[in-house]
Design a protein around this motif. Structure first.
Motif, mmCIF file in Angstrom:
data_model
loop_
_atom_site.group_PDB
_atom_site.id
_atom_site.type_symbol
_atom_site.label_atom_id
_atom_site.label_comp_id
_atom_site.label_asym_id
_atom_site.label_seq_id
_atom_site.Cartn_x
_atom_site.Cartn_y
_atom_site.Cartn_z
ATOM 1 N N LEU A 201 35.860 31.593 36.255
ATOM 2 C CA LEU A 201 36.732 32.746 36.435
ATOM 3 C C LEU A 201 36.074 33.775 37.340
ATOM 4 C CD1 LEU A 201 38.051 33.319 32.818
ATOM 5 C CD2 LEU A 201 38.729 31.640 34.542
ATOM 6 N N ASN A 202 36.884 34.418 38.115
ATOM 7 C CA ASN A 202 36.355 35.504 38.929
ATOM 8 C C ASN A 202 36.445 36.811 38.145
ATOM 9 O OD1 ASN A 202 38.914 36.706 39.263
ATOM 10 N ND2 ASN A 202 39.355 35.383 41.001
ATOM 11 N N ALA A 203 35.975 37.840 38.760
ATOM 12 C CA ALA A 203 35.884 39.115 38.048
ATOM 13 C C ALA A 203 37.243 39.573 37.539
ATOM 14 C CB ALA A 203 35.271 40.166 38.966
ATOM 15 N N MET A 208 41.412 40.360 33.352
ATOM 16 C CA MET A 208 42.727 40.050 32.797
ATOM 17 C C MET A 208 42.600 39.476 31.404
ATOM 18 S SD MET A 208 45.542 38.988 35.447
ATOM 19 C CE MET A 208 45.348 37.267 35.288
ATOM 20 N N LYS A 209 41.669 38.551 31.292
ATOM 21 C CA LYS A 209 41.500 37.896 30.010
ATOM 22 C C LYS A 209 41.214 38.919 28.915
ATOM 23 C CE LYS A 209 39.209 33.593 28.667
ATOM 24 N NZ LYS A 209 40.305 32.636 28.663
ATOM 25 N N ASN A 230 50.683 41.183 34.946
ATOM 26 C CA ASN A 230 49.623 40.996 35.923
ATOM 27 C C ASN A 230 49.675 42.045 37.017
ATOM 28 O OD1 ASN A 230 48.817 38.857 34.434
ATOM 29 N ND2 ASN A 230 49.680 37.315 35.789
ATOM 30 N N LYS A 231 50.861 42.441 37.344
ATOM 31 C CA LYS A 231 50.973 43.517 38.328
ATOM 32 C C LYS A 231 50.294 44.767 37.795
ATOM 33 C CE LYS A 231 55.178 42.681 41.020
ATOM 34 N NZ LYS A 231 56.562 43.166 41.239
ATOM 35 N N GLU A 232 50.629 45.042 36.570
ATOM 36 C CA GLU A 232 50.058 46.226 35.960
ATOM 37 C C GLU A 232 48.539 46.101 35.879
ATOM 38 O OE1 GLU A 232 51.303 49.034 35.229
ATOM 39 O OE2 GLU A 232 49.534 49.871 34.251
ATOM 40 N N LEU A 233 48.114 44.917 35.526
ATOM 41 C CA LEU A 233 46.677 44.708 35.425
ATOM 42 C C LEU A 233 46.010 44.860 36.791
ATOM 43 C CD1 LEU A 233 46.609 41.773 32.880
ATOM 44 C CD2 LEU A 233 45.596 44.034 32.557
ATOM 45 N N GLY A 234 46.719 44.436 37.790
ATOM 46 C CA GLY A 234 46.184 44.604 39.138
ATOM 47 C C GLY A 234 45.996 46.074 39.463
ATOM 48 N N LYS A 235 46.971 46.877 39.065
ATOM 49 C CA LYS A 235 46.853 48.313 39.302
ATOM 50 C C LYS A 235 45.661 48.868 38.545
ATOM 51 C CE LYS A 235 51.786 49.158 39.948
ATOM 52 N NZ LYS A 235 52.991 49.718 39.314
ATOM 53 N N ARG A 236 45.584 48.439 37.313
ATOM 54 C CA ARG A 236 44.492 48.972 36.501
ATOM 55 C C ARG A 236 43.143 48.544 37.044
ATOM 56 N NH1 ARG A 236 46.196 49.587 30.254
ATOM 57 N NH2 ARG A 236 48.291 50.401 30.628
ATOM 58 N N TRP A 237 43.149 47.363 37.584
ATOM 59 C CA TRP A 237 41.907 46.884 38.177
ATOM 60 C C TRP A 237 41.504 47.808 39.330
ATOM 61 C CZ3 TRP A 237 37.820 43.959 37.440
ATOM 62 C CH2 TRP A 237 37.093 43.499 38.531
ATOM 63 N N HIS A 238 42.475 48.190 40.094
ATOM 64 C CA HIS A 238 42.176 49.103 41.194
ATOM 65 C C HIS A 238 41.696 50.444 40.681
ATOM 66 C CE1 HIS A 238 45.003 46.688 43.992
ATOM 67 N NE2 HIS A 238 43.774 46.257 44.064
ATOM 68 N N ASP A 239 42.290 50.849 39.593
ATOM 69 C CA ASP A 239 41.924 52.151 39.057
ATOM 70 C C ASP A 239 40.614 52.123 38.279
ATOM 71 O OD1 ASP A 239 44.217 53.068 40.138
ATOM 72 O OD2 ASP A 239 45.405 52.976 38.296
ATOM 73 N N LEU A 240 40.176 50.969 38.010
ATOM 74 C CA LEU A 240 38.970 50.842 37.210
ATOM 75 C C LEU A 240 37.773 51.398 37.976
ATOM 76 C CD1 LEU A 240 38.606 49.529 34.396
ATOM 77 C CD2 LEU A 240 37.655 47.557 35.575
ATOM 78 N N PRO A 241 36.981 52.206 37.310
ATOM 79 C CA PRO A 241 35.787 52.724 37.982
ATOM 80 C C PRO A 241 34.889 51.587 38.441
ATOM 81 C CG PRO A 241 36.106 53.782 35.858
ATOM 82 C CD PRO A 241 37.112 52.679 35.942
ATOM 83 N N SER A 397 52.603 51.280 49.904
ATOM 84 C CA SER A 397 53.121 51.330 48.558
ATOM 85 C C SER A 397 52.044 51.927 47.707
ATOM 86 C CB SER A 397 53.487 49.932 48.093
ATOM 87 O OG SER A 397 52.911 49.678 46.864
ATOM 88 N N SER A 398 52.345 53.059 47.195
ATOM 89 C CA SER A 398 51.301 53.859 46.574
ATOM 90 C C SER A 398 50.511 53.087 45.548
ATOM 91 C CB SER A 398 51.934 55.061 45.902
ATOM 92 O OG SER A 398 52.839 54.612 44.924
ATOM 93 N N SER A 399 51.178 52.199 44.889
ATOM 94 C CA SER A 399 50.502 51.563 43.769
ATOM 95 C C SER A 399 49.252 50.844 44.184
ATOM 96 C CB SER A 399 51.446 50.570 43.110
ATOM 97 O OG SER A 399 51.689 49.499 43.970
ATOM 98 N N SER A 400 49.281 50.280 45.332
ATOM 99 C CA SER A 400 48.145 49.445 45.631
ATOM 100 C C SER A 400 47.198 50.026 46.654
ATOM 101 C CB SER A 400 48.629 48.088 46.077
ATOM 102 O OG SER A 400 49.771 48.250 46.846
ATOM 103 N N VAL A 401 47.459 51.193 47.104
ATOM 104 C CA VAL A 401 46.488 51.787 48.013
ATOM 105 C C VAL A 401 45.243 52.093 47.226
ATOM 106 C CG1 VAL A 401 45.936 53.726 49.448
ATOM 107 C CG2 VAL A 401 48.232 52.804 49.457
#
Length: 442
Positions: A201-203, A208-209, A230-241, A397-401
């Motif tokens: 698994l990657n980071a 996600m897991k 997963n979309k949401e998780l992707g956002k959170r991943w971006h927001d993750l410190p 798209s603001s979410s993923s910037v």
DNA sequence: CGTCCTTTGAAGAAG
DNA sequence: CTTCTTCAAAGGACG
């Protein structure tokens, strides 16, 4: 098309495997077989000497299953507390390690021990996350004990075939029949998916897991589809410190290293044909232009201005500005003009679209900025210092910037871009402008 | 039953 | 070296 695809895929694999051998099969393979046998005998002797018995595997397996994973009391704290190498997890983990189905000599489950006990452990001796990462990976391994035939280590007789592909006819993958097709069971059915060695698994996968369930509980709404989650998780991943992300990158790194130890011969390529249909994946959401005349970010902005690249370029993927001309959201196979993989090239048809799509193939609002104009505008903005006047990019798209800072793992992560640093000569404000306009997609 | 959806990152193939 | 594809997890939806 699909049929072609299949055969092409097989073709490619075969050819490569033949190449990889690099020696004409024949006497060499015979000798190799003999060598392998010798090696196997030696390993068997070692096994019996160590007192381990293959027959014990079942017992060990049941032991593991009987032990619920919650017996890793350190897990819940992993998310928030930096892990100290002196964290007293070893007494808990020891029984697992000693009775691991991977055998006493398996380095995989020993790693956490090494990490915790040895201050000179070579991998991440100073990382506060390493212990946690190792423990997580070990826990994962225990909870997802591989099927017998997949288990590494000398205890598993079946392993010789897996670890020493030379036992197999040239060109035959462990999960394949000699015809290159997925190997079938005695009943004639296809081998289950789980029977192949999966990628580590990657980071993000680790993230996600760990967080999927949390998110589910959080939103309490089970109607949400997995893809949405997963979309949401992707956002959170971006927001993750960054520091939090680093933890997952280390977990992934640990997992990769374990995997490599466990299956030294394994290559990700082995799984390429496992789920063939996945080749249909589309890349549609790429708002991207189909303008093949557009240069890629690297060419547009230069290697030193990676912060200006689109997110795909940053991830070393297909540039938004220079995507395929097919433009269709369908189907990736052979879509790109490079006529890449066997599929397209073997069809003998050069990409019909190469250079044929006019630059205005997209609606105006979706046209990426002309590089020259863009740079001019950028300079103008820098000069005027009015970041806001540009307005949001239609492509944005603001979410993923995401900020280039948290965009990736740290420098310690060797295989991750570490050139995400902001050019100190560019002000933060300017940088934001750049990000808005150039990191369009996202 | 198999595939799709959706995300990010890693690996590998191909140019 | 660069570019692109595939797969890893998850689980509901869908054919």
């Amino acid at each position: 098309m699909i049929a072609d695809d299949d055969s092409d895929e097989v073709k490619v694999f075969r050819r490569e495997e033949g190449d990889a051998d690099d020696d004409p099969m024949g006497e060499t393979s015979e000798q190799q077989l003999a060598d392998d046998k010798k090696e196997a005998v030696m390993e068997a002797e070692l096994d019996s000497a160590s007192g381990a018995r293959v027959g014990d595997l079942k017992q060990q397996e049941s032991f593991i299953k009987a032990e619920p994973s919650p017996s890793f009391p350190l897990m819940p704290g992993l998310m928030t507390t930096p892990f100290s190498p002196s964290y007293p997890m070893m007494p808990i983990m020891m029984p697992f390690i000693m009775q691991s189905p991977y055998g006493l000599r398996s380095p995989n489950l020993m790693l956490p021990m090494g990490a915790a006990l040895s201050p000179s452990f070579p991998m991440f001796p100073t990382s506060p996350f390493y212990g946690a990462a190792a423990a997580m990976v070990a826990k994962h391994q225990l909870e997802n004990a591989a099927p017998l035939h997949m288990r590494a280590g000398p205890l598993n007789p079946l392993n010789h075939a897996m670890r020493m592909p030379s036992y197999l006819p040239p060109g035959m993958m462990p999960h394949q029949s000699s015809s290159g097709e997925p190997r079938r069971t005695q009943g004639g059915g296809k081998v289950k998916k789980e029977d192949h060695i999966k990628k580590p698994l990657n980071a993000f996968m680790w993230f996600m897991k760990e967080n999927r369930k949390k998110l589910l509980e959080e939103i309490g709404n089970h109607e949400k589809q997995s893809a949405e989650l997963n979309k949401e998780l992707g956002k959170r991943w971006h927001d993750l410190p960054k520091e939090e992300q680093q933890k997952y990158f280390e977990m992934a790194k640990k997992d990769r290293e374990d995997h490599k130890e466990k299956y030294p011969q394994w290559s990700a390529r082995e799984n390429y044909a496992v789920n063939k249909k996945k080749t249909k994946k589309r890349r549609d959401k790429s708002i991207a232009s189909e303008n093949s005349d557009q240069k890629k970010c690297r060419a547009r902005f230069g290697v030193n201005n990676t912060e200006m690249w689109c997110k795909f370029c940053k991830r070393k993927k297909k540039c938004e500005y220079a995507t395929d001309r097919a433009g269709s959201s369908e189907l990736v196979e052979s879509q790109d003009g490079r006529g890449t993989s066997g599929a397209s090239s073997s069809s003998g048809s050069p990409s019909p679209n190469t250079g044929s799509v006019p630059p205005m193939a997209l609606p105006l609002h979706q046209q990426p900025p002309n590089p020259h104009q863009f740079m001019q505008s950028m300079l103008m903005q820098m000069h005027l210092g009015s970041a806001g006047s540009l307005g949001p990019s239609p492509l944005a798209s603001s979410s993923s910037v995401r900020s280039p800072i948290d965009a990736n793992a740290s420098d310690s992560e060797s295989d991750v871009d570490d050139d995400e640093e902001i050019d100190p000569t560019i002000t933060q404000q300017t940088h934001e402008v750049i990000m808005q306009e150039s990191v369009c997609t996202l």
